[in-house]
Scaffold this active site. Structure first.
Site, PDB file in Angstrom:
ATOM      1  N   SER A 159       0.878  -1.209   0.118  1.00  0.00           N
ATOM      2  CA  SER A 159       0.082  -0.052   0.007  1.00  0.00           C
ATOM      3  C   SER A 159       0.735   1.226   0.017  1.00  0.00           C
ATOM      4  O   SER A 159       2.086   1.308   0.530  1.00  0.00           O
ATOM      5  CB  SER A 159      -0.842   0.037   1.273  1.00  0.00           C
ATOM      6  OG  SER A 159      -1.514   1.208   1.390  1.00  0.00           O
ATOM      7  N   TYR A 185      -0.623  -0.343  10.468  1.00  0.00           N
ATOM      8  CA  TYR A 185      -0.962  -0.715   9.217  1.00  0.00           C
ATOM      9  C   TYR A 185       0.075  -0.602   8.172  1.00  0.00           C
ATOM     10  O   TYR A 185       0.630  -1.523   7.425  1.00  0.00           O
ATOM     11  CB  TYR A 185      -2.164  -0.203   8.806  1.00  0.00           C
ATOM     12  CG  TYR A 185      -2.646  -0.269   7.372  1.00  0.00           C
ATOM     13  CD1 TYR A 185      -3.162  -1.622   7.191  1.00  0.00           C
ATOM     14  CD2 TYR A 185      -2.575   0.676   6.546  1.00  0.00           C
ATOM     15  CE1 TYR A 185      -3.632  -1.862   5.588  1.00  0.00           C
ATOM     16  CE2 TYR A 185      -3.140   0.431   5.309  1.00  0.00           C
ATOM     17  CZ  TYR A 185      -3.406  -0.879   4.818  1.00  0.00           C
ATOM     18  OH  TYR A 185      -3.910  -0.954   3.542  1.00  0.00           O
TER      19      TYR A 185
END
Length: 319
Positions: A159, A185
């Site tokens: 990501s 994350y």
């Protein structure tokens, strides 16, 4: 040392769809595994690979849900798998290995995002466990099948959020520091990129190449742990709960979101490439740590030494 990140002008881009990038490619006789392959961009990845002729195995915790989501799509098989449960990963890999089939494509698509602080059964932080450790275990267990393909590719979903945090080798499971779900994350997605770097180094002698992917901003079930208030605080929603008009051009459809995954998995232009981070259906540019734009790959997500260190550490987590 960092990986070589040189865009190749693939001919595709931000708006390209998974159907666009796979046009003319025949995957008949190929086997693929797509984790999380029954939801969001995973389902689109499954659909497009199967349409091109591949047999796609979709592992799932909820088999009924997976079967309903992909009902009517030919060349799709289902199997039970929970990435947070080591015994489940091993059982899935054992069944595939006993089949004797080669594994041409492994797409590590499943993941979680911005969860509250939770740990798996071994005490590992949940986002790191689901996004990295479970997939690491799966790839290691499936290594013989990848070797049998005589030309396999592993695609790991990273990501653009990797820019928020390097991997914390001192406290990866937040046992000493206060938990921040966004840092957790980001760290997990940095780990995913580093996983692809080291897997490629270790696997290319056996014909296994690996890529990490930033799919772009897509509205999927991945955001289920994020409240509207959270999105508004981050500036991703306005007072009406809608994406701000000035940001709408930054979002992709599901078909566009799956495109870079499918491109990395199938493009003949990547035959002699590997260990790179990709976005918008191309190899992403290397950028420096202070880079402000939401594009490119930062140094800590392409650091070969950190990638080797993480691999060795990950091996201790799966023993």
């Amino acid at each position: 040392m960092t990986t070589s990140q040189t865009p190749i002008d693939s001919g595709f881009g931000f708006a390209s769809t998974a159907d666009d990038v796979i046009a003319g490619i025949d995957l008949s006789g190929k086997s693929a595994i797509v984790t999380g392959g029954y939801s969001g961009i995973g389902a689109e990845t499954t659909r497009v690979l199967a349409k091109a002729g591949a047999t796609v195995i979709v592992p799932a915790r909820d088999l009924d849900k997976a079967c309903k989501a992909l009902n009517g799509i030919a060349h799709v098989e289902f199997a039970s798998l929970d990435l947070l449960e080591p015994n489940s990963v091993d059982a899935f890999a054992d069944v595939f290995e006993k089949s004797g089939r080669p594994l041409h494509l492994l797409v590590n698509n499943a993941g979680v995002m911005a969860t509250p602080l939770m740990h798996d059964g071994k005490g590992y932080e949940l986002q790191l466990s689901a996004n990295h450790i479970g997939h690491f275990r799966l790839a290691v267990r499936l290594w013989p099948a990848l070797c049998r393909a005589d030309g396999a590719r592993v695609v790991a979903l990273s990501s653009g959020a990797h820019r928020w945090a390097a991997f914390d080798f001192d406290d990866p499971h937040f046992r000493q520091h206060e938990y921040d779900r966004w840092i957790a994350y980001a760290q997990a997605k940095t780990a995913t990129a580093l996983f692809a770097v080291e897997l490629d180094r270790r696997g290319k002698g056996d014909g296994i190449r690996s890529f990490s992917v930033h799919p772009g901003r897509i509205e999927t079930g991945l955001q289920r742990h994020i409240s509207l208030a959270d999105l508004q605080a981050l500036g991703f929603r306005n007072e009406q709960g809608e994406i701000p008009a000035e940001q709408r051009h930054m979002y992709k459809s599901t078909a566009q979101g799956a495109a870079t995954t499918v491109w990395c998995a199938t493009s003949p232009t990547l035959k002699d490439q590997g260990g790179v981070y990709c976005e918008n259906c191309d190899i992403a540019a290397a950028v420096e740590a202070g880079h402000k734009e939401m594009n490119g790959v930062l140094p800590w997500a392409r650091d070969a030494q950190a990638a080797q260190q993480l691999w060795v550490l990950s091996e201790t987590w799966i023993t």
